[in-house]
Design an enzyme around this catalytic site. Structure first.
Site, PDB file in Angstrom:
ATOM      1  N   GLU A 257       0.833  -0.565   0.093  1.00  0.00           N
ATOM      2  CA  GLU A 257       0.387  -0.295  -0.194  1.00  0.00           C
ATOM      3  C   GLU A 257       0.876   0.831  -0.189  1.00  0.00           C
ATOM      4  O   GLU A 257       0.557   2.072  -0.384  1.00  0.00           O
ATOM      5  CB  GLU A 257      -0.904   0.134   1.316  1.00  0.00           C
ATOM      6  CG  GLU A 257      -1.749  -0.955   1.413  1.00  0.00           C
ATOM      7  CD  GLU A 257      -2.959  -1.101  -0.128  1.00  0.00           C
ATOM      8  OE1 GLU A 257      -3.371   0.002   0.154  1.00  0.00           O
ATOM      9  OE2 GLU A 257      -3.277  -1.750  -0.432  1.00  0.00           O
ATOM     10  N   TRP A 260       2.178   1.830  -3.452  1.00  0.00           N
ATOM     11  CA  TRP A 260       1.300   2.121  -4.493  1.00  0.00           C
ATOM     12  C   TRP A 260       0.811   3.691  -4.471  1.00  0.00           C
ATOM     13  O   TRP A 260       0.947   4.741  -5.717  1.00  0.00           O
ATOM     14  CB  TRP A 260      -0.114   1.823  -3.854  1.00  0.00           C
ATOM     15  CG  TRP A 260      -0.982   0.769  -4.429  1.00  0.00           C
ATOM     16  CD1 TRP A 260      -0.446  -0.836  -4.017  1.00  0.00           C
ATOM     17  CD2 TRP A 260      -1.251   0.801  -6.294  1.00  0.00           C
ATOM     18  NE1 TRP A 260      -1.169  -1.505  -5.150  1.00  0.00           N
ATOM     19  CE2 TRP A 260      -1.473  -0.291  -6.075  1.00  0.00           C
ATOM     20  CE3 TRP A 260      -1.438   1.844  -6.940  1.00  0.00           C
ATOM     21  CZ2 TRP A 260      -2.099  -1.546  -7.204  1.00  0.00           C
ATOM     22  CZ3 TRP A 260      -2.314   1.177  -8.208  1.00  0.00           C
ATOM     23  CH2 TRP A 260      -2.572  -0.333  -8.186  1.00  0.00           C
ATOM     24  N   TRP A 288     -21.240  11.117 -19.804  1.00  0.00           N
ATOM     25  CA  TRP A 288     -21.460  10.562 -18.563  1.00  0.00           C
ATOM     26  C   TRP A 288     -22.638  11.151 -18.713  1.00  0.00           C
ATOM     27  O   TRP A 288     -23.289  12.189 -18.801  1.00  0.00           O
ATOM     28  CB  TRP A 288     -21.096  11.291 -17.345  1.00  0.00           C
ATOM     29  CG  TRP A 288     -19.530  11.326 -17.878  1.00  0.00           C
ATOM     30  CD1 TRP A 288     -18.212  12.362 -18.201  1.00  0.00           C
ATOM     31  CD2 TRP A 288     -18.184  10.056 -16.994  1.00  0.00           C
ATOM     32  NE1 TRP A 288     -17.319  11.038 -17.908  1.00  0.00           N
ATOM     33  CE2 TRP A 288     -16.993   9.768 -16.723  1.00  0.00           C
ATOM     34  CE3 TRP A 288     -18.862   8.765 -16.453  1.00  0.00           C
ATOM     35  CZ2 TRP A 288     -16.147   9.266 -16.201  1.00  0.00           C
ATOM     36  CZ3 TRP A 288     -18.158   7.961 -16.443  1.00  0.00           C
ATOM     37  CH2 TRP A 288     -16.832   7.997 -16.455  1.00  0.00           C
ATOM     38  N   ASN A 323     -10.815   1.435   3.151  1.00  0.00           N
ATOM     39  CA  ASN A 323     -10.476   1.294   1.645  1.00  0.00           C
ATOM     40  C   ASN A 323     -11.047   0.758   0.844  1.00  0.00           C
ATOM     41  O   ASN A 323     -11.401   1.062  -0.144  1.00  0.00           O
ATOM     42  CB  ASN A 323      -9.137   1.222   1.767  1.00  0.00           C
ATOM     43  CG  ASN A 323      -8.192   1.188   0.257  1.00  0.00           C
ATOM     44  OD1 ASN A 323      -7.916   2.148   0.255  1.00  0.00           O
ATOM     45  ND2 ASN A 323      -7.485   0.612  -0.161  1.00  0.00           N
ATOM     46  N   TRP A 341     -15.701  10.445 -12.714  1.00  0.00           N
ATOM     47  CA  TRP A 341     -14.867  10.393 -11.623  1.00  0.00           C
ATOM     48  C   TRP A 341     -15.235  11.410 -10.685  1.00  0.00           C
ATOM     49  O   TRP A 341     -14.596  12.028  -9.830  1.00  0.00           O
ATOM     50  CB  TRP A 341     -13.888   9.471 -12.458  1.00  0.00           C
ATOM     51  CG  TRP A 341     -13.109  10.141 -13.000  1.00  0.00           C
ATOM     52  CD1 TRP A 341     -13.181   9.598 -14.295  1.00  0.00           C
ATOM     53  CD2 TRP A 341     -11.807  11.065 -12.976  1.00  0.00           C
ATOM     54  NE1 TRP A 341     -11.864  10.943 -15.500  1.00  0.00           N
ATOM     55  CE2 TRP A 341     -11.417  11.407 -14.083  1.00  0.00           C
ATOM     56  CE3 TRP A 341     -11.191  11.635 -11.487  1.00  0.00           C
ATOM     57  CZ2 TRP A 341     -10.794  12.596 -14.106  1.00  0.00           C
ATOM     58  CZ3 TRP A 341      -9.806  12.622 -11.892  1.00  0.00           C
ATOM     59  CH2 TRP A 341      -9.647  12.891 -13.230  1.00  0.00           C
ATOM     60  N   TRP A 364      -9.447   7.479  -7.732  1.00  0.00           N
ATOM     61  CA  TRP A 364     -10.898   7.086  -8.583  1.00  0.00           C
ATOM     62  C   TRP A 364     -11.008   6.840  -9.909  1.00  0.00           C
ATOM     63  O   TRP A 364     -11.384   6.107 -10.497  1.00  0.00           O
ATOM     64  CB  TRP A 364     -10.988   8.779  -7.872  1.00  0.00           C
ATOM     65  CG  TRP A 364     -11.739   9.190  -6.880  1.00  0.00           C
ATOM     66  CD1 TRP A 364     -11.550   9.006  -5.590  1.00  0.00           C
ATOM     67  CD2 TRP A 364     -13.153   8.760  -6.781  1.00  0.00           C
ATOM     68  NE1 TRP A 364     -12.982   9.445  -4.849  1.00  0.00           N
ATOM     69  CE2 TRP A 364     -13.654   9.419  -5.792  1.00  0.00           C
ATOM     70  CE3 TRP A 364     -14.364   8.148  -7.632  1.00  0.00           C
ATOM     71  CZ2 TRP A 364     -15.592   8.821  -4.999  1.00  0.00           C
ATOM     72  CZ3 TRP A 364     -16.050   8.486  -7.934  1.00  0.00           C
ATOM     73  CH2 TRP A 364     -15.897   8.412  -6.713  1.00  0.00           C
TER      74      TRP A 364
END
Length: 434
Positions: A257, A260, A288, A323, A341, A364
């Site tokens: 993590e 990341w 969208w 998360n 998003w 996102w």
């Protein structure tokens, strides 16, 4: 003639222990005056009860008290950073300014303006790596290009990590090098136009049992099985080196993590356009629906999907969201409701105590399928199956959605199978035409 001094500029590193830039400033030999600036450019966009500002103010006051115990002080300013350094240039004979690197687009622009001004006054500007294990150019492909896929990035990260020392910078041992001066004026929350909110801040504690059980328990939101250190990483009240060392000792999954986080920071550095647009340009052509009514129900946690609603209510009430649930609610907004998003990203940016631009944006875009190494557009989380798998006894859901078992709880606002197919068809058509 005034005494020559160095300045250390605190930003996202609100601690004394193992602070790289502070250590370099103190080791340079000149007396050091610590500086903190409440940046009006950032604060002007926030609500007056934003709890993150309260957290910052508490940490700044703690730092000031610590420096005063060492017969020094913290120079605090509210306004634009460039104006702060123009004032400091008048008040003190400054030889150099030390700080820790900021990787976000605004931070880079701000630091550029400050450094340019300082150079015109023959003042050096030094910036150090502190909030990440690796700088933006440390982890590169063999051809020198940045990675855009996580797994090979992680492999190179781990390979290079084996060759570095995780020693802490002993900045507390050098506090005798601070500028000896009387305490300077405090700046309160009220002085900068803010008031205390109602949110509680998680403890700054590296919990070994949580790290050891992280892989097994981290996906179950009803369990208190995550570190809750996000806000401390965001504002640097904890050292990334110290946390990484603990992760290496106790949890490869937790270390993953942290990698990341470094990966998304690198992506933002090399591709700063992602702050406003899709990493994959073709995804900017998605039509969208962007229903404001649907978005409001998502924000309120009244979608009729209990796991989504529980997550949104947890966020609204606490400034935190588990998360696993962040992925579910993000996928739901983009895929089930076909809402951009960027709407969700902005809402998280407003609400999350641990908000970081790079990680928030990366998460996102991953969920929406628009980012680097993202979930493919045809992967659509089923919120019902996610609840059955990760909250089988509905403990998390019942905690945040007390009317879950009542007739008053709304029916799902969209039917999963139909919404999933609509999302896949919409994405597929947009990508084919783009």
């Amino acid at each position: 003639m005034k005494e020559k001094i160095n300045l250390f500029w605190f930003r996202r590193d609100l601690r004394i222990a193992d602070n790289h830039g502070l250590y370099r400033a103190l080791a340079a030999g000149k007396p050091v005056l610590p500086v903190f600036i409440y940046d009006a450019t950032i604060l002007n966009d926030l609500e007056d009860n934003d709890s993150r500002v309260e957290f910052i103010a508490d940490q700044v006051n703690r730092l000031k008290e610590e420096f005063e115990r060492n017969n020094s002080t913290l120079w605090i300013y509210h306004g634009k950073p460039l104006n702060a350094f123009k004032r400091l240039w008048v008040e003190y004979e400054v030889e150099a300014v030390y700080t820790n690197a900021d990787y976000e687009p605004y931070g880079r622009e701000r630091d550029g303006r400050v450094a340019t001004f300082l150079r015109t006054q023959n003042i050096e500007f030094f910036s150090y790596k502190d909030q990440l294990m690796f700088h933006q150019n440390d982890i590169r492909k063999n051809d020198g290009k940045p990675y855009t896929v996580f797994t090979p990035y992680r492999n190179k990260w781990l390979e290079q990590f084996r060759h570095i020392e995780l020693d802490e910078y002993p900045s507390p041992k050098l506090l005798h090098g601070l500028l000896k001066t009387e305490p300077l004026k405090d700046i309160t929350l009220r002085d900068i136009g803010f008031r205390r909110g109602s949110l509680e801040f998680p403890e700054k504690k590296i919990d070994k049992p949580i790290l050891k059980n992280y892989e097994a328990l981290r996906d179950f939101p009803a369990m208190d099985a995550t570190s809750h250190l996000g806000i401390h990483l965001r504002f640097g009240t904890i050292s990334i080196r110290k946390l990484t060392k603990k992760a290496v000792q106790h949890s490869a999954v937790f270390l993953n993590e942290l990698i990341w986080r470094n990966f998304y920071a690198d992506i933002l550095w090399h591709f700063p356009y992602v702050a406003e647009r899709s990493f994959k340009p073709a995804y900017d052509h998605i039509p969208w629906i962007n229903s404001e009514k649907d978005f409001a129900r998502w924000c309120e946690g009244t979608t009729g999907y209990p796991l989504v609603d529980a997550g949104m209510r947890q966020l609204n009430e606490t400034g935190y969201m588990h998360n696993r649930i962040r992925m579910v609610v993000a996928s739901f907004l983009c895929k089930h409701l076909l809402i951009d998003w960027r709407w969700g990203e902005a809402y998280f940016a407003e609400k999350l105590l641990d908000y970081e631009l790079a990680s928030n944006n990366g998460g996102w875009q991953w969920a929406a399928g628009t980012g680097c190494d993202a979930a493919p557009y045809f992967r659509v989380f089923n919120p019902t199956l996610q609840a059955q798998k990760f909250d089988p006894e509905f403990k998390y859901i019942r905690r945040w959605v007390p009317e879950f078992d009542d007739l008053s709880y709304p029916q799902p606002m969209v039917e999963h199978k139909l919404a999933r197919q609509r999302a896949i068809d919409t994405y597929k058509k947009a990508l084919a035409s783009g």
